[in-house]
Design a protein around this motif. Structure first.
Motif, PDB file in Angstrom:
ATOM      1  N   UNK A   1       0.840  -1.170   0.000  1.00  0.00           N
ATOM      2  CA  UNK A   1       0.000   0.000   0.000  1.00  0.00           C
ATOM      3  C   UNK A   1       0.892   1.243   0.000  1.00  0.00           C
ATOM      4  N   UNK A   2       0.604   2.145  -0.892  1.00  0.00           N
ATOM      5  CA  UNK A   2       1.385   3.370  -0.996  1.00  0.00           C
ATOM      6  C   UNK A   2       0.819   4.419  -0.037  1.00  0.00           C
ATOM      7  N   UNK A   3       1.731   5.107   0.674  1.00  0.00           N
ATOM      8  CA  UNK A   3       1.320   6.137   1.635  1.00  0.00           C
ATOM      9  C   UNK A   3       2.129   7.398   1.397  1.00  0.00           C
ATOM     10  N   UNK A   4       1.513   8.529   1.700  1.00  0.00           N
ATOM     11  CA  UNK A   4       2.192   9.823   1.593  1.00  0.00           C
ATOM     12  C   UNK A   4       2.367  10.370   3.007  1.00  0.00           C
ATOM     13  N   UNK A   5       3.585  10.810   3.318  1.00  0.00           N
ATOM     14  CA  UNK A   5       3.898  11.378   4.629  1.00  0.00           C
ATOM     15  C   UNK A   5       4.351  12.812   4.452  1.00  0.00           C
ATOM     16  N   UNK A   6       3.792  13.689   5.272  1.00  0.00           N
ATOM     17  CA  UNK A   6       4.188  15.101   5.267  1.00  0.00           C
ATOM     18  C   UNK A   6       5.449  15.265   6.111  1.00  0.00           C
ATOM     19  N   UNK A   7       6.211  16.353   5.868  1.00  0.00           N
ATOM     20  CA  UNK A   7       7.418  16.592   6.674  1.00  0.00           C
ATOM     21  C   UNK A   7       7.094  16.565   8.176  1.00  0.00           C
ATOM     22  N   UNK A   8       7.903  15.823   8.931  1.00  0.00           N
ATOM     23  CA  UNK A   8       7.723  15.710  10.372  1.00  0.00           C
ATOM     24  C   UNK A   8       6.899  14.508  10.804  1.00  0.00           C
ATOM     25  N   UNK A   9       6.178  13.877   9.893  1.00  0.00           N
ATOM     26  CA  UNK A   9       5.366  12.719  10.253  1.00  0.00           C
ATOM     27  C   UNK A   9       6.246  11.506  10.526  1.00  0.00           C
ATOM     28  N   UNK A  10       5.892  10.775  11.580  1.00  0.00           N
ATOM     29  CA  UNK A  10       6.616   9.576  11.990  1.00  0.00           C
ATOM     30  C   UNK A  10       6.092   8.375  11.196  1.00  0.00           C
ATOM     31  N   UNK A  11       7.011   7.609  10.648  1.00  0.00           N
ATOM     32  CA  UNK A  11       6.660   6.392   9.919  1.00  0.00           C
ATOM     33  C   UNK A  11       6.894   5.178  10.817  1.00  0.00           C
ATOM     34  N   UNK A  12       8.030   5.169  11.495  1.00  0.00           N
ATOM     35  CA  UNK A  12       8.400   4.112  12.442  1.00  0.00           C
ATOM     36  C   UNK A  12       8.802   4.798  13.744  1.00  0.00           C
ATOM     37  N   UNK A  13       8.361   4.245  14.862  1.00  0.00           N
ATOM     38  CA  UNK A  13       8.711   4.820  16.155  1.00  0.00           C
ATOM     39  C   UNK A  13       9.610   3.855  16.932  1.00  0.00           C
ATOM     40  N   UNK A  14      10.739   4.377  17.377  1.00  0.00           N
ATOM     41  CA  UNK A  14      11.700   3.590  18.150  1.00  0.00           C
ATOM     42  C   UNK A  14      10.998   2.920  19.333  1.00  0.00           C
ATOM     43  N   UNK A  15      11.284   1.628  19.526  1.00  0.00           N
ATOM     44  CA  UNK A  15      10.735   0.880  20.652  1.00  0.00           C
ATOM     45  C   UNK A  15       9.433   0.154  20.350  1.00  0.00           C
ATOM     46  N   UNK A  16       8.720   0.574  19.326  1.00  0.00           N
ATOM     47  CA  UNK A  16       7.474  -0.108  18.977  1.00  0.00           C
ATOM     48  C   UNK A  16       7.783  -1.404  18.238  1.00  0.00           C
ATOM     49  N   UNK A  17       6.832  -2.318  18.279  1.00  0.00           N
ATOM     50  CA  UNK A  17       7.025  -3.584  17.585  1.00  0.00           C
ATOM     51  C   UNK A  17       5.890  -3.790  16.597  1.00  0.00           C
ATOM     52  N   UNK A  18       6.261  -3.930  15.343  1.00  0.00           N
ATOM     53  CA  UNK A  18       5.298  -4.265  14.304  1.00  0.00           C
ATOM     54  C   UNK A  18       6.031  -5.012  13.209  1.00  0.00           C
ATOM     55  N   UNK A  19       5.327  -5.444  12.193  1.00  0.00           N
ATOM     56  CA  UNK A  19       5.915  -6.281  11.151  1.00  0.00           C
ATOM     57  C   UNK A  19       6.186  -5.530   9.860  1.00  0.00           C
ATOM     58  N   UNK A  20       5.993  -4.224   9.859  1.00  0.00           N
ATOM     59  CA  UNK A  20       6.084  -3.456   8.632  1.00  0.00           C
ATOM     60  C   UNK A  20       7.480  -3.341   8.046  1.00  0.00           C
ATOM     61  N   UNK A  21       7.531  -3.421   6.731  1.00  0.00           N
ATOM     62  CA  UNK A  21       8.732  -3.171   5.945  1.00  0.00           C
ATOM     63  C   UNK A  21       8.347  -2.103   4.932  1.00  0.00           C
ATOM     64  N   UNK A  22       9.243  -1.146   4.689  1.00  0.00           N
ATOM     65  CA  UNK A  22       8.905   0.010   3.869  1.00  0.00           C
ATOM     66  C   UNK A  22       9.929   0.219   2.757  1.00  0.00           C
ATOM     67  N   UNK A  23       9.447   0.819   1.683  1.00  0.00           N
ATOM     68  CA  UNK A  23      10.286   1.118   0.527  1.00  0.00           C
ATOM     69  C   UNK A  23      10.075   2.583   0.171  1.00  0.00           C
ATOM     70  N   UNK A  24      11.163   3.363   0.155  1.00  0.00           N
ATOM     71  CA  UNK A  24      11.072   4.785  -0.160  1.00  0.00           C
ATOM     72  C   UNK A  24      10.906   4.971  -1.664  1.00  0.00           C
TER      73      UNK A  24
END
Length: 158
Positions: free
Chosen positions: A1-24
């Motif tokens: 799924x393609x997502x758009x992030x604005x400047x300053x938006x968090x994509x991954x947060x340190x310490x959280x656990x999830x299965x996501x893998x991302x491609x810029x």
């Protein structure tokens, strides 16, 4: 799924656990460790978030958009990627191999001189590590967890 992030938006947060893998797909990402910017990701096609997905461990850093970013998100985990998105797995493997080569080269350049001889100062550091067995393991773990790799290497090599 393609997502758009604005400047300053968090994509991954340190310490959280999830299965996501991302491609810029486009834009510039910031990688932060303990709130400190340690790297920028600018290269289109760069993969991120793969280590936590592969190791099933909490995120080791925060990733946020520094500019408007388009990111392809794969949230079903590494097994689904292997099964359904082998082209992404190839990118992950190539990325991991490139990082390993780069890290090995940086480490070797700090341990050996241009002629392949061990730098004498390393002998003193190897000797000084013998006393570390008296240091509480939790303190060592905290230092390793909180410091970034470049800081650790610089500290170890003086």
């Amino acid at each position: 799924m393609q997502r758009i992030y604005k400047p300053g938006e968090i994509i991954i947060k340190e310490g959280e656990q999830d299965k996501g893998v991302y491609l810029l797909k486009s834009g510039i990402l910031g990688v932060l460790k303990s709130g400190r910017l340690i790297a920028e990701v600018k290269k289109t096609g760069s993969v991120f978030g793969e280590m936590s997905a592969i190791l099933d461990k909490p995120r080791s850093a925060t990733v946020k958009a520094l500019t408007l970013c388009i990111v392809e998100a794969y949230s079903d985990g590494i097994d689904a990627l292997i099964r359904d998105q082998p082209h992404v797995v190839r990118i992950i493997l190539k990325t991991l191999a490139e990082r390993l080569v780069e890290t090995s080269q940086r480490l070797n350049s700090r341990i050996f001189d241009q002629d392949g001889h061990k730098i004498p100062v390393m002998e003193n550091y190897v000797t000084s590590f013998r006393g570390m067995s008296a240091v509480d393991d939790r303190i060592i773990q905290r230092v390793i967890t909180d410091a970034n790799n470049d800081d650790l290497i610089a500290a170890l090599l003086g």
